[in-house]
Scaffold this active site. Structure first.
Site, PDB file in Angstrom:
ATOM      1  CE  LYS A   1      -2.269  -1.339   3.694  1.00  0.00           C
ATOM      2  NZ  LYS A   1      -1.582  -2.640   3.895  1.00  0.00           N
ATOM      3  CB  THR A   2       3.869   2.257   1.986  1.00  0.00           C
ATOM      4  OG1 THR A   2       3.199   1.954   3.209  1.00  0.00           O
ATOM      5  CG2 THR A   2       4.706   3.497   2.164  1.00  0.00           C
TER       6      THR A   2
ATOM      7  CG  ASP B   1       0.009   3.172   6.732  1.00  0.00           C
ATOM      8  OD1 ASP B   1      -0.920   2.479   6.268  1.00  0.00           O
ATOM      9  OD2 ASP B   1       1.124   2.695   7.021  1.00  0.00           O
TER      10      ASP B   1
ATOM     11  CB  THR C   1      -5.308  -3.621   8.121  1.00  0.00           C
ATOM     12  OG1 THR C   1      -5.676  -2.912   9.306  1.00  0.00           O
ATOM     13  CG2 THR C   1      -3.820  -3.492   7.900  1.00  0.00           C
TER      14      THR C   1
ATOM     15  NE  ARG D   1       6.866  -4.508   5.529  1.00  0.00           N
ATOM     16  CZ  ARG D   1       5.783  -3.759   5.626  1.00  0.00           C
ATOM     17  NH1 ARG D   1       4.705  -4.253   6.186  1.00  0.00           N
ATOM     18  NH2 ARG D   1       5.787  -2.534   5.167  1.00  0.00           N
TER      19      ARG D   1
HETATM   20  N1  ATP Z   1       3.760  -5.538  -5.902  1.00  0.00           N
HETATM   21  C1  ATP Z   1       4.992  -5.496  -5.402  1.00  0.00           C
HETATM   22  N2  ATP Z   1       6.059  -5.749  -6.178  1.00  0.00           N
HETATM   23  C2  ATP Z   1       7.298  -5.726  -5.656  1.00  0.00           C
HETATM   24  N3  ATP Z   1       7.591  -5.455  -4.366  1.00  0.00           N
HETATM   25  C3  ATP Z   1       6.567  -5.166  -3.561  1.00  0.00           C
HETATM   26  C4  ATP Z   1       5.226  -5.174  -4.030  1.00  0.00           C
HETATM   27  N4  ATP Z   1       4.410  -4.863  -3.004  1.00  0.00           N
HETATM   28  C5  ATP Z   1       5.206  -4.684  -1.940  1.00  0.00           C
HETATM   29  N5  ATP Z   1       6.497  -4.866  -2.258  1.00  0.00           N
HETATM   30  C6  ATP Z   1       7.627  -4.768  -1.340  1.00  0.00           C
HETATM   31  O1  ATP Z   1       7.183  -5.150  -0.037  1.00  0.00           O
HETATM   32  C7  ATP Z   1       7.634  -4.218   0.941  1.00  0.00           C
HETATM   33  C8  ATP Z   1       6.442  -3.772   1.752  1.00  0.00           C
HETATM   34  O2  ATP Z   1       5.593  -2.983   0.957  1.00  0.00           O
HETATM   35  P1  ATP Z   1       4.782  -1.737   1.568  1.00  0.00           P
HETATM   36  O3  ATP Z   1       5.585  -1.034   2.609  1.00  0.00           O
HETATM   37  O4  ATP Z   1       4.311  -0.925   0.411  1.00  0.00           O
HETATM   38  O5  ATP Z   1       3.562  -2.495   2.244  1.00  0.00           O
HETATM   39  P2  ATP Z   1       2.305  -1.876   3.002  1.00  0.00           P
HETATM   40  O6  ATP Z   1       1.102  -2.568   2.466  1.00  0.00           O
HETATM   41  O7  ATP Z   1       2.320  -0.386   2.925  1.00  0.00           O
HETATM   42  O8  ATP Z   1       2.556  -2.332   4.477  1.00  0.00           O
HETATM   43  P3  ATP Z   1       2.006  -1.616   5.825  1.00  0.00           P
HETATM   44  O9  ATP Z   1       0.529  -1.809   5.798  1.00  0.00           O
HETATM   45  O10 ATP Z   1       2.692  -2.429   6.911  1.00  0.00           O
HETATM   46  O11 ATP Z   1       2.453  -0.203   5.792  1.00  0.00           O
HETATM   47  C9  ATP Z   1       8.350  -3.093   0.203  1.00  0.00           C
HETATM   48  O12 ATP Z   1       9.731  -3.202   0.407  1.00  0.00           O
HETATM   49  C10 ATP Z   1       8.097  -3.336  -1.267  1.00  0.00           C
HETATM   50  O13 ATP Z   1       9.303  -3.257  -1.964  1.00  0.00           O
END
Ligand code: ATP
Length: 359
Positions: free
Chosen positions: A79-80, A124, A173, A232
């Site tokens: 998401k980030t 977030d 979430t 992740r």
């Molecule tokens: N579709 C994707 N392709 C490649 N790498 C990804 C992808 N999605 C996530 N990642 C990798 O996974 C890691 C976590 O992603 P991210 O921080 O965007 O998750 P998030 O959903 O925002 O988590 P949170 O809810 O804990 O903040 C990052 O390092 C990112 O590089």
């Protein structure tokens, strides 16, 4: 999968868990280095990518700010990363904050009033914002305006403040926890699913390239299968396997190296860790597969009730290894198979003993 069962950031997290999906304790610099920079680099989530691509292209063609976007899904699914991609695709700056950081409406007013035109505001855990801030956000999202209250009591006055157009990207979430008036103000809502093993293999190959690690397809498949559908976790396991390959071998990752490394870290072939297996083992060995009450199960594994319920169970339920029933927790036939045990005769997992403890 019912993603509302996923662990919320407010829930207890076993901080040292290699397979925990939250970013707590994550090496932020490494995580940032592995983030895809544009939609083409973003792996999987085909529908979300296609729809978002249309939203962003159309906004660019109109020379307008993109609609507000709500991203929902479990931690670690990107998401980030997507919010940063939205900013990059719109050639706009991005400001990152989170619901728990905004406890007063004034905190939000300060952020909103300092945004530049077209800026992306990533919020977030938007479901954890305070009520007054949430109400201020309604007007900001709709009319690009906020009322700043000056003074207290009968003498308080509302001073309207015009805001530049901006794009709010909210992440949660739990979309179900958002009040409908807030949900309705997003022009585009996307739900992110857990990733397929093949998609995680692509994530692992991409990250290996960036980390300058040699990995063969079987090695990537081995790590992907243990990554619980979450990029992740895939990236984190890859880094631990890389350490092992460097120390114990020539640095190259193949299936055997990946399996041996993750064995050291007690992450099994399906991505279960020590806690998950302890819960499952207690359920099968002590309670004949259940039904057994949550409290009894928690005592048996020496953990808090909440830890079992919110840290271990969501993944076990998602994997079809454990079911939550009105009579208590029950192991599925797949759970017996996974631990290499044989279910007692009769209904899978049932035993008179467990019923003594009640749900
Ligand atoms: N579709 C994707 N392709 C490649 N790498 C990804 C992808 N999605 C996530 N990642 C990798 O996974 C890691 C976590 O992603 P991210 O921080 O965007 O998750 P998030 O959903 O925002 O988590 P949170 O809810 O804990 O903040 C990052 O390092 C990112 O590089």
């Amino acid at each position: 999968m019912n993603w509302d069962e996923t662990t919320d950031e407010a829930a207890p997290q076993a901080a040292d868990r290699l397979v925990g999906a939250s970013a707590d304790g994550e090496d932020q610099a490494v995580e940032a280095a592995l983030r895809p920079k544009d939609l083409d680099e973003f792996i999987g989530q085909e529908k979300v990518r296609e729809q978002l691509d249309l939203v962003l292209r159309a906004a660019r063609a109109r020379g307008a700010t993109a609609d507000h976007v709500l991203l929902s899904g479990a931690p670690g699914l990107g998401k980030t990363t997507l919010s940063m991609i939205i900013a990059a695709e719109m050639a706009a700056p991005i400001r990152i904050t989170s619901g728990p950081a905004i406890q007063h409406a004034g905190d939000l007013a300060a952020i909103l009033s300092s945004l530049q035109e077209g800026e992306v505001l990533f919020l977030d855990e938007i479901h954890r914002m305070s009520r007054p801030a949430e109400e201020m956000l309604y007007m900001a999202m709709e009319d690009f305006r906020v009322d700043v209250i000056v003074g207290k009591g009968p003498g308080a006055t509302a001073i309207p403040l015009e805001l530049p157009p901006f794009t709010l990207v909210g992440a949660t979430t739990r979309a179900g926890l958002l009040p409908p008036p807030l949900r309705d103000r997003f022009g585009f809502t996307a739900h992110m699913e857990f990733y397929e093993p093949a998609e995680l293999e692509r994530v692992i190959h991409r990250s290996s390239g960036l980390l300058d690690v040699e990995i063969d397809p079987a090695g990537a498949a081995e790590i992907a299968g243990r990554s619980r559908g979450t990029p992740r976790i895939a990236n984190r396991l890859l880094r631990r396997v890389r350490d092992y390959a460097q120390v114990k071998a020539d640095g190259h990752i193949n299936r055997d190296i990946a399996a041996a490394a993750l064995g050291v870290y007690e992450v099994d072939g399906r991505g279960l860790d020590r806690l998950d297996r302890a819960v499952l083992e207690a359920l099968l060995k002590l309670f004949g597969g259940g039904p057994v009450g949550l409290s009894t199960l928690a005592v048996a594994v020496g953990e808090e009730r909440e830890t079992v319920e919110e840290v271990a169970e969501p993944f076990l339920v998602r994997e079809g290894l454990l079911a939550r029933t009105p009579r208590g927790r029950v192991a599925t036939p797949a759970a017996w198979a996974h631990l290499g045990l044989t279910a007692p005769q009769g209904k899978p997992g049932a035993s008179g003993q467990a019923d003594l403890f009640g749900a």
